[in-house]
Write an enzyme that holds these catalytic residues in place. Structure first.
Site, PDB file in Angstrom:
ATOM      1  CG  MET A  28      -1.924  -1.096   1.182  1.00  0.00           C
ATOM      2  SD  MET A  28      -2.968  -1.046   2.619  1.00  0.00           S
ATOM      3  CE  MET A  28      -1.763  -1.378   3.873  1.00  0.00           C
ATOM      4  CG  HIS A  42       5.697  -3.018  -7.492  1.00  0.00           C
ATOM      5  ND1 HIS A  42       5.434  -4.081  -8.339  1.00  0.00           N
ATOM      6  CD2 HIS A  42       6.112  -3.566  -6.329  1.00  0.00           C
ATOM      7  CE1 HIS A  42       5.688  -5.216  -7.714  1.00  0.00           C
ATOM      8  NE2 HIS A  42       6.098  -4.929  -6.492  1.00  0.00           N
ATOM      9  CB  CYS A  43       1.329  -1.750  -3.770  1.00  0.00           C
ATOM     10  SG  CYS A  43       0.912  -1.849  -2.021  1.00  0.00           S
ATOM     11  N   PRO A  44       4.389  -3.104  -2.565  1.00  0.00           N
ATOM     12  CG  PRO A  44       5.958  -2.426  -0.982  1.00  0.00           C
ATOM     13  CD  PRO A  44       5.159  -1.919  -2.149  1.00  0.00           C
ATOM     14  CG  ASN A  85       0.409  -7.641  -8.881  1.00  0.00           C
ATOM     15  OD1 ASN A  85       1.242  -7.453  -9.777  1.00  0.00           O
ATOM     16  ND2 ASN A  85      -0.762  -8.198  -9.124  1.00  0.00           N
TER      17      ASN A  85
END
Length: 314
Positions: free
Chosen positions: A1, A155-157, A161
């Site tokens: 997020m 790109h959200c770790p 994804n």
């Protein structure tokens, strides 16, 4: 997020990644896998932590606050609401993590494929030098996914994804449901503290008073932190949808070369159709019909070396 401004990792901004480029290999067909999963250690760890935090909140809400409560109606109502929201949050997280965000087929930058697009003379197309694919408009390359992603926001770790064209709905639902369970648990913690202060601490929980206080304080801190964080992310994502501008486009200051749609039309496009209860469901697909390009056979051929390709005038 992660925030689109601080967390997006776009390989186009990282010159160091160009040092070890792999040779491009043309592909004969693009058949999307039924399961999409990025093998990134940081993302996997963050995803596991996300689920563990939700399970911790579940444990405290059920075993510290609701089960010891003498009010059965209070326990049933709040337990049902919290568990439903938690289930939807985890389901949304799973869909955001395991849904293809809109990856462009790799290795399709061939003369034969470009000819099959039937572009107009003088039109210019761009090849990604990292994955050797013809980049559609508004696509960006991600250094973690190692693919060009259509309408990539960031790109959200935390979901391991990219957030892109095909999974933005699930990411929005994930942030919304996490914000709701954070708010709900925060309210329950406040009421439980008030109840315990008025009553005997030994009777308001099945745990010892020190353990109860520690568990409630930790949950309060977690709920407050993620309420603020996910609320901001939810608002940022809705704003990106309504303005028809992704986080990367806003960060790079890209001028809109595309025809922007209205806020309502953009919302319907992102959530898969006219407003309905399915907008709130992580189990409904974005589209009722499969993209006709999902199983298109790509012509084979040699990869074009130029990154900017102009269709010759007849």
């Amino acid at each position: 997020m992660k925030s689109p401004v601080h967390r997006c990792r776009d390989v186009e901004r990282q010159a160091a990644c160009l040092q070890t480029e792999q040779p491009c290999v043309p592909v004969s067909q693009h058949i999307p896998s039924s399961m999409w999963f990025i093998r990134d250690a940081c993302g996997i760890v963050c995803g596991v932590i996300t689920w563990m935090l939700v399970f911790y909140a579940e444990f405290v809400v059920l075993f510290v606050m609701l089960l010891p409560s003498k009010n059965l109606t209070y326990s049933l109502v709040n337990g049902t609401v919290f568990n439903t929201l938690a289930f939807l949050a985890l389901a949304s997280h799973f869909r955001a993590m395991c849904t293809d965000p809109g990856a462009v087929p790799t290795g399709n930058a061939t003369k034969e494929y470009i000819e099959s697009l039937q572009l107009k003379p003088g039109q210019v197309v761009y090849k990604c030098p990292k994955c050797c694919s013809i980049k559609p408009d508004r696509a960006h390359h991600c250094s973690v996914c190692k693919r060009c992603i259509r309408k990539m926001d960031h790109h959200c770790p935390w979901v391991n994804n990219c957030v892109g064209e095909n999974n933005q709905k699930y990411f929005v639902l994930f942030t919304m449901y996490i914000a709701l369970i954070s708010l709900h648990s925060l309210v329950m913690v406040v009421f439980h503290f008030l109840y315990c202060f008025e009553d005997d601490w030994t009777k308001c929980s099945s745990f010892s008073p020190p353990a109860t206080v520690i568990l409630l304080i930790l949950l309060c801190f977690e709920a407050l932190l993620f309420l603020i964080f996910t609320s901001v992310m939810f608002g940022t994502q809705v704003h990106s949808i309504c303005t028809d501008e992704t986080g990367i486009e806003r960060l790079k200051g890209e001028k809109a070369r595309w025809e922007k749609t209205s806020c309502w039309e953009a919302m319907k496009s992102a959530f898969g159709g006219p407003f309905s209860p399915s907008w709130l469901s992580p189990f409904s697909d974005l589209r009722c019909t499969r993209d006709p390009n999902d199983h298109v056979v790509l012509p084979q051929g040699e990869i074009i070396e130029d990154d900017v390709i102009e269709i010759p005038l007849v």
